[in-house]
Design a protein around this motif. Sequence first.
Motif, mmCIF file in Angstrom:
data_model
loop_
_atom_site.group_PDB
_atom_site.id
_atom_site.type_symbol
_atom_site.label_atom_id
_atom_site.label_comp_id
_atom_site.label_asym_id
_atom_site.label_seq_id
_atom_site.Cartn_x
_atom_site.Cartn_y
_atom_site.Cartn_z
ATOM 1 N N ASP A 133 -1.471 7.463 -0.836
ATOM 2 C CA ASP A 133 -2.861 7.247 -1.236
ATOM 3 C C ASP A 133 -3.811 7.300 -0.043
ATOM 4 O OD1 ASP A 133 -2.143 6.963 -3.864
ATOM 5 O OD2 ASP A 133 -2.092 4.770 -3.825
ATOM 6 N N TYR A 134 -3.270 7.016 1.131
ATOM 7 C CA TYR A 134 -4.097 6.967 2.347
ATOM 8 C C TYR A 134 -3.828 8.141 3.280
ATOM 9 C CZ TYR A 134 -5.263 2.260 0.866
ATOM 10 O OH TYR A 134 -5.728 1.172 0.151
ATOM 11 N N TYR A 179 -8.584 10.235 0.651
ATOM 12 C CA TYR A 179 -7.537 9.762 1.560
ATOM 13 C C TYR A 179 -8.198 8.856 2.591
ATOM 14 C CZ TYR A 179 -4.928 13.572 -0.550
ATOM 15 O OH TYR A 179 -4.330 14.413 -1.449
ATOM 16 N N LEU A 180 -8.145 7.549 2.361
ATOM 17 C CA LEU A 180 -8.925 6.588 3.142
ATOM 18 C C LEU A 180 -8.366 6.326 4.540
ATOM 19 C CD1 LEU A 180 -9.775 4.189 0.224
ATOM 20 C CD2 LEU A 180 -11.444 5.322 1.687
ATOM 21 N N LYS A 181 -7.176 6.856 4.842
ATOM 22 C CA LYS A 181 -6.605 6.732 6.180
ATOM 23 C C LYS A 181 -6.480 5.266 6.609
ATOM 24 C CE LYS A 181 -6.497 11.246 7.061
ATOM 25 N NZ LYS A 181 -5.283 11.996 7.431
ATOM 26 N N TYR A 222 0.839 -1.196 0.000
ATOM 27 C CA TYR A 222 0.000 0.000 0.000
ATOM 28 C C TYR A 222 0.880 1.253 0.000
ATOM 29 C CZ TYR A 222 -3.744 -3.231 1.225
ATOM 30 O OH TYR A 222 -4.659 -4.264 1.218
ATOM 31 N N PRO A 257 -5.658 -0.799 6.176
ATOM 32 C CA PRO A 257 -6.037 0.345 5.337
ATOM 33 C C PRO A 257 -7.570 0.459 5.290
ATOM 34 C CG PRO A 257 -4.424 -1.044 4.227
ATOM 35 C CD PRO A 257 -4.919 -1.813 5.415
ATOM 36 N N GLN A 293 -11.328 1.416 3.568
ATOM 37 C CA GLN A 293 -11.987 1.362 2.273
ATOM 38 C C GLN A 293 -13.490 1.473 2.499
ATOM 39 O OE1 GLN A 293 -11.472 -2.443 0.334
ATOM 40 N NE2 GLN A 293 -12.724 -3.527 1.834
ATOM 41 N N TYR A 334 -1.395 8.449 5.270
ATOM 42 C CA TYR A 334 -1.173 7.816 6.569
ATOM 43 C C TYR A 334 0.219 7.182 6.597
ATOM 44 C CZ TYR A 334 -2.411 5.471 10.911
ATOM 45 O OH TYR A 334 -2.455 5.067 12.225
#
Length: 393
Positions: A216-217, A311-313, A212, A242, A244, A219
Motif C-alpha cells: 500500500d505504501y 503510494y504514501l511511502k 501496515y 508511514p 499520510q 515501501y
Amino acid sequence: MKNIDIKKLANFGIAYERNKNEKYFLNAWWSDLKGNNIKEATIGEYILFNIQMNPKIVPKDSVINITLKDWDGLVNPDDKIELIALKNSAKDKSFHTLNTVKTDWNGKASVQIYLGEGFLPFIYNDGGVEIELYFECIYYDKNKNKYETLDLPINKNDYLTVYEKETLITILVELPHSKETGWGAKGLAGHSAMAIGQKYFDYGPNKNKGKYFERDYDYDFNNDGDKDDVVELKNPDFMFSPGQSWWGTHIARRKNIDISEVTLDMVFDHIKLHWKNDKTSIYGEVHKIEFFATKSEGEKMIQWWENRYQYLKAYSVFPWEGEQCTTTVKTAIQYAYPFSLLKDAKNQIKDEIQAPGGLLKELKYFVSTSKKHFNMPAKDSIIKFESKDFIGN
C-alpha cells in the motif's frame, strides 16, 4: 469651366482599377461557434475560421487550399500545424488531413477547429505563453489559370492568440512558533501544504502503531528486499513512520469525509480554529502564497500528488529515510517547473530545501506563468499570526 474634384476623380480611378482587377479573397476572420468575432481563445475550445470570397467571380463549391500556421515573428520561419478531421461518412469513419474548404452560394467558407493538446508543443516552443494563428490560403481559378495566395486574416493584429487556461496555485506555510526549540524550531513544528485550484494536498506522519501492508505504501518497511509483507510498527514517530495526508486527515475525520473530498476552503476554516481548544496544533504563523500557473502545469502537480497518495511511502525528518511535508510540496512544484539553466527560467526551487522557512523564502521569488498574469509576482499574505497563548513544549 467647372472645377474638377481631384479627390473624387482619384477615388473613381481607384475603384475602377479594383473592379478591373477583382480580388478573389475579400475578408477573413476568427469567430466562436456562435459567430461572435474573436481575437483570443484558450486550449480546449472549439473555434471557427471564416473566409469570404468574392461571390461574383468565385462560384459555389470552389476549393480553397488552407494551411494553418503559427506566426513566429519576422526572423524565424512560421510553423505549419497539421489539422486532422474525421471523414464522417456512412462508409468511411477514418481520419484525414484537413487542407481544403469549399465555398457556399455566398462565397463563404468556414473551418471548425478544436484547440486540443496538440497545440501545446507549439506554445512551449514559442516561450510557453501563447501562439498566434493564421492561415495561408490559395485559390486556383481554372477558367483563368490563375492563382491567388494570401495570408489571412490580412492584418496581423487579427491573428488568433491562443493560450492555456490558468490555475491558481496556493501554497500554505506554517512557520514554527518563536517559542519552539529543538526539532520543532528546525521545522518539525511547522507545516507545508498546497492546493491546485480547490484540490488540496499535504503530507505528514502516521503515528498510529499497528500493522501496515508494504504494498500500500510501495515501501520496504522491514528491509527484507521485498514489499509484500504486513509489518507491525510499534513506535512510529516523526523520525520514521508511514506517510499520510496531515491536515487533510484531520479535516476528513472531523467532517467524516474521504481525504480526496477535502478542499482548500475547508483547510482555511481549519486553520482559523483554536490550536488547543479545537486540537488542530496550528499555533505558528501561517502564510498563504498564491500565483497562477497554466492548466497543464497545474495538472502536472496534481498528477504528482495523486501518485503520492496512491503510494504514501515513508515519512521521516531525515531525507535519506523518507519524505516530509516540505519535500513533497517542493517536489510537486519541481514536477511542473523542472530545473533549467536558462536565465529566464521561472519558479526554480533548490533541491536542498527541507524546512517550511526555507520553502517560504524560495516562494517569494515565484511569479505567475499563465498568459493573463504572466510574470506577476507571487502574493504572500499572513492568514494567521502565531498564537499568543502558546508557551512552548
